[in-house]
Design a protein around this motif. Sequence first.
Motif, short mmCIF file in Angstrom:
data_model
loop_
_atom_site.label_atom_id
_atom_site.label_comp_id
_atom_site.label_asym_id
_atom_site.label_seq_id
_atom_site.Cartn_x
_atom_site.Cartn_y
_atom_site.Cartn_z
N ARG A 323 2.94 -11.07 -6.86
CA ARG A 323 2.28 -9.95 -6.18
C ARG A 323 1.41 -9.11 -7.11
N ASP A 346 3.01 -11.94 0.12
CA ASP A 346 2.97 -10.66 0.82
C ASP A 346 3.21 -10.90 2.32
N ASP A 348 4.13 -8.96 4.68
CA ASP A 348 3.55 -7.93 5.55
C ASP A 348 2.08 -8.23 5.84
N GLU A 352 0.26 -9.34 9.40
CA GLU A 352 -0.86 -8.59 9.96
C GLU A 352 -2.03 -9.51 10.25
N ARG A 365 -4.40 -4.67 2.98
CA ARG A 365 -3.65 -3.81 2.05
C ARG A 365 -2.60 -4.66 1.34
N ASN A 367 0.36 -5.37 -1.18
CA ASN A 367 1.50 -4.62 -1.75
C ASN A 367 1.74 -3.27 -1.07
N ARG A 368 1.57 -3.22 0.21
CA ARG A 368 1.81 -1.95 0.91
C ARG A 368 3.27 -1.52 0.83
N SER A 369 4.18 -2.51 0.66
CA SER A 369 5.60 -2.17 0.64
C SER A 369 6.20 -2.28 -0.76
N GLY A 371 7.89 -1.48 -4.12
CA GLY A 371 8.90 -0.47 -4.44
C GLY A 371 8.73 0.08 -5.84
N GLU A 376 8.96 -4.32 -10.37
CA GLU A 376 7.82 -4.20 -9.46
C GLU A 376 6.67 -3.40 -10.06
N PRO A 381 -0.70 -1.57 -5.48
CA PRO A 381 -1.41 -1.67 -4.20
C PRO A 381 -2.91 -1.91 -4.45
#
Length: 512
Positions: A323, A346, A348, A352, A365, A367-369, A371, A376, A381
């Motif tokens: 990521r 990713d 998410d 989408e 987007r 790495n919207r989630s 942490g 990480e 992002p």
Amino acid sequence: MHTPKVALLGMILESNRFARPAREEDFRSLTWMAGEELLEEARSETPALAAEFAAFVRAMDATGPWQPVPCTLAASHPAGPVEREVFEKISDSVIAQLTEAGPVDAVYICNHGAMVAEHLHDPDGELMERVRSRVGQEPIIVSTLDLHANISPKMADACDLIVGYRTNPHVDMIERGEEAAFSLRRCLASGRRPKTALQKPPIVPTSVTLLSAEAPYGELINFGQQRQAELGSAIINVSVFGNFVFSDTPDNGLSVVVTAREDQKLADDLALEIAQRAWNQRESFSRVLTSVQQAAAIALSPGKLPVIFSDAGDNPGGGGSGRTTELLEALKESGADRVLYGSFFDPDLAHEAHAVGVGASFTARFNRSAGAEVWEKWDRPFDASAKVLALHDGNVVGERGMTKGRRLHLGPCAALDLGGIRVVVISDRTQTADPVFFHMLGLDVGSAKCVVVKSRGHFRAGFAKWFAPDQVFEIDTAGLTSPVLERWPFEFLPRPSFPLDPDTNWESADQS
């Protein structure tokens, strides 16, 4: 004629000490099988489990009657130390299955060899020792291991024969599984127990220096095979293990394992001879990387042959997150075009893309989630205007290299056009070592000017059709698999060790 009863088991994990711990769901999502289900999968046309395990089963089937005892085979993608409860759960399951099976003639253990647990530096050796304690001293124990295994004395003591891969990129797993089966048949037929020797010169190389097609590592492997041939049938196997430095254990380091048919001194002498050769070549275990800035310039260079970049700091095959955005951002900012970039883990973003559909434009987007855990910190992002080019469910069969013929389950996948850069987004964290990651989405590797893969070295076999060695660049990116060892706070590596400690001496070499 006696029909041999052979137990089958394994726990496959390559642990990066600095990565997220490996949980039960990591094994459940890749391989967790037992009993007849395990045998059926191993015998299937395109098995979705370790190729060497399937090859061992098929080779045993082809060479005579046998009574397989399929215990548990569990495998995870490379990650951090396995959680204590998970290791103990798998170990307890295996021991219970062996107890229920009763006496066996042999055991086949299919492990990676570079596993770390939250409570153990050497869970591979611990599992092997527990198996030996359960079945007793009489049965032959054979194990196949990745050439990045960290070999411990406990592993060598518990097993009668250790068979390591000889290729990096790994493309010989089938041959090594077959070799383990054939050697086991010979051991059982002869009634003689093999003799094993282990030598560990204090060299702890990083993975980018361990290509089997190049010196020094490839030369050591080839030399071992040459010496085995010269000694005729006296030597059963020679395996040279490079180690996986990110495991950060007291058992790290290059290891030479020699198994003789019955002559312990012959095994000892050959292991020392190969280890001495490695020590004499220790200065060659180094590699120059290409900076991110240089990579961007190469991608923009007008008359250059097509190139492939390894995002070396973020290899999911070594515990990387899949990521990091450093190289993607640099290429985007430079204006590079005709770039294929794969693969970004990713879920998410993939979901989408599936929701908006093919042809839709949206703001992607990345790495919207993300942490705030220490592993990480490189997963920044990143937003970019994108168009959905293609979608796929991620159920494919590998085309080339280490995953050729193996079923892969990558989850929902998408190809996004960021304007000159086409990015593959996947939902299963795995390295892009096979062109199928691009081809499943209609992206033509042969038409790209620059291909970027989140893979350290295994991509070389998968993409050799398009890229000669001088078209391959290893990029010095940040991440959990950065091969610049000085950047890492190692705590448990054996010290002193070369190259971290340039003045390292080796007593065994001085006395030989």
